[in-house]
Motif scaffolding. Structure first.
Motif, PDB file in Angstrom:
ATOM      1  N   PRO A 201       0.799  -1.225   0.000  1.00  0.00           N
ATOM      2  CA  PRO A 201       0.000   0.000   0.000  1.00  0.00           C
ATOM      3  C   PRO A 201       0.833   1.278   0.000  1.00  0.00           C
ATOM      4  CG  PRO A 201       0.000  -0.997   2.170  1.00  0.00           C
ATOM      5  CD  PRO A 201       0.713  -1.954   1.277  1.00  0.00           C
ATOM      6  N   THR A 202       2.149   1.169  -0.035  1.00  0.00           N
ATOM      7  CA  THR A 202       2.995   2.359  -0.037  1.00  0.00           C
ATOM      8  C   THR A 202       3.543   2.689  -1.426  1.00  0.00           C
ATOM      9  OG1 THR A 202       5.053   1.149   0.425  1.00  0.00           O
ATOM     10  CG2 THR A 202       3.713   1.826   2.324  1.00  0.00           C
ATOM     11  N   LEU A 203       3.075   1.997  -2.458  1.00  0.00           N
ATOM     12  CA  LEU A 203       3.538   2.243  -3.823  1.00  0.00           C
ATOM     13  C   LEU A 203       2.680   3.343  -4.452  1.00  0.00           C
ATOM     14  CD1 LEU A 203       5.376   1.527  -6.197  1.00  0.00           C
ATOM     15  CD2 LEU A 203       3.816  -0.343  -6.764  1.00  0.00           C
ATOM     16  N   GLY A 204       3.250   4.533  -4.564  1.00  0.00           N
ATOM     17  CA  GLY A 204       2.484   5.689  -5.029  1.00  0.00           C
ATOM     18  C   GLY A 204       1.950   5.537  -6.436  1.00  0.00           C
ATOM     19  N   ASP A 205       2.692   4.864  -7.327  1.00  0.00           N
ATOM     20  CA  ASP A 205       2.245   4.703  -8.706  1.00  0.00           C
ATOM     21  C   ASP A 205       0.909   3.966  -8.795  1.00  0.00           C
ATOM     22  OD1 ASP A 205       4.292   6.074  -9.844  1.00  0.00           O
ATOM     23  OD2 ASP A 205       5.419   4.338 -10.520  1.00  0.00           O
ATOM     24  N   SER A 206       0.628   3.109  -7.833  1.00  0.00           N
ATOM     25  CA  SER A 206      -0.654   2.387  -7.848  1.00  0.00           C
ATOM     26  C   SER A 206      -1.812   3.360  -7.701  1.00  0.00           C
ATOM     27  CB  SER A 206      -0.698   1.348  -6.719  1.00  0.00           C
ATOM     28  OG  SER A 206       0.272   0.345  -6.927  1.00  0.00           O
ATOM     29  N   TYR A 207      -1.674   4.331  -6.817  1.00  0.00           N
ATOM     30  CA  TYR A 207      -2.749   5.308  -6.619  1.00  0.00           C
ATOM     31  C   TYR A 207      -2.866   6.232  -7.827  1.00  0.00           C
ATOM     32  CZ  TYR A 207      -2.300   3.514  -1.909  1.00  0.00           C
ATOM     33  OH  TYR A 207      -2.237   2.671  -0.832  1.00  0.00           O
ATOM     34  N   MET A 208      -1.730   6.528  -8.471  1.00  0.00           N
ATOM     35  CA  MET A 208      -1.784   7.317  -9.704  1.00  0.00           C
ATOM     36  C   MET A 208      -2.625   6.600 -10.756  1.00  0.00           C
ATOM     37  SD  MET A 208      -0.044  10.251 -10.201  1.00  0.00           S
ATOM     38  CE  MET A 208       0.852  10.162 -11.753  1.00  0.00           C
TER      39      MET A 208
END
Length: 271
Positions: A84-91
């Protein structure tokens, strides 16, 4: 048919499979102690969970690019569950939800991307464009300005383009013109910037300058029905009938089913 006009730009995408993960460094140790410098983190330092999350994210990106949004969402959720700390996933989540028309969830995901990396200019750009779509112009401008101010940001021209278009939507024509001019100076080959800059100049009656930008666009490979139609109106305003008829011939030949050709044939020059 290529169309761009006022809602032209795809959002800034992801670098899902990039090898370098430049993460801020921090020193540890007691105050006054001489701390060892911390190595920058790269792909070799990734945990197994982060690698598996990136694999899922790569799959989600592929499905997104193919227009398979619900399948992309399934893979994206797996990526977030793994790390859940992978920013690209939220992008990517923001892009998917925008494609699905859920602006609330799209905004939430872009905000989450910024909570993971508060200095991510791509997330700022995407959030800014989403806020502009929602008519929240002041908030949108703040995001665009934050993104463009980051010295290492490579997408400044695109962000200035989006900011200029958003300012025009907000009725801030002088500011929009200045911002689009800055974008054009950075990337003169962007057809969206050239078109919208020429349109603003045409609307305020600066036909000679509008002619310069729209002619450059229409003389290249990126001309479309909208740019040809604007070119026709500019040349008509300058009483250059020959140039006007040449553009009309192009419009008729290349875009015979376009609403712009219908407008031309009906003489609707002032719409």
């Amino acid at each position: 048919m290529k169309r761009w006009s006022w809602m032209p730009l795809g959002l800034v995408g992801l670098s899902v499979l990039g090898t370098a993960l430049l993460v801020g460094c921090a020193s540890s140790g007691a105050p006054g102690a001489s701390a060892e410098p911390t190595e920058w983190q790269t792909a070799v330092d990734e945990t197994d969970a982060r690698k598996r999350a990136r694999t899922r994210l790569a799959l989600a990106t592929g499905y997104y690019e193919n227009g398979q949004y619900t399948v992309a969402l399934d893979e994206l959720k797996k990526s977030i569950q793994i790390d859940p700390t992978l920013g690209d996933s939220y992008m990517l989540g923001g892009l998917i939800y925008m494609a699905l028309g859920d602006t609330a969830l799209a905004e939430s995901h872009f905000q989450r991307a910024l909570s993971v990396n508060p200095r991510d200019p791509d997330a700022m750009h995407n959030l800014g464009w989403l806020l502009c779509q929602k008519g929240q112009y002041a908030q949108a401008q703040a995001q665009f300005e934050r993104a463009a101010a980051i010295p290492t940001y490579q997408g400044r021209a695109k962000t200035l383009m989006a900011q200029g278009i958003c300012q025009a939507r907000a009725g801030q024509a002088p500011q929009a013109e200045a911002t689009l001019m800055r974008s054009y100076e950075l990337d003169a080959g962007n057809p969206v910037t050239a078109y919208n800059l020429a349109l603003l100049l045409f609307q305020r009656g600066d036909l000679s300058r509008a002619q310069f930008y729209i002619r450059r666009l229409n003389n290249g490979e990126m001309a479309n029905a909208q740019s040809l139609w604007l070119g026709i109106k500019v040349e008509r305003g300058l009483n250059d009938r020959r140039a006007m008829e040449q553009l009309a011939a192009q419009l008729r030949r290349r875009f015979p089913q376009s609403p712009e050709l219908v407008a031309y044939e009906q003489g609707r020059f002032n719409e």
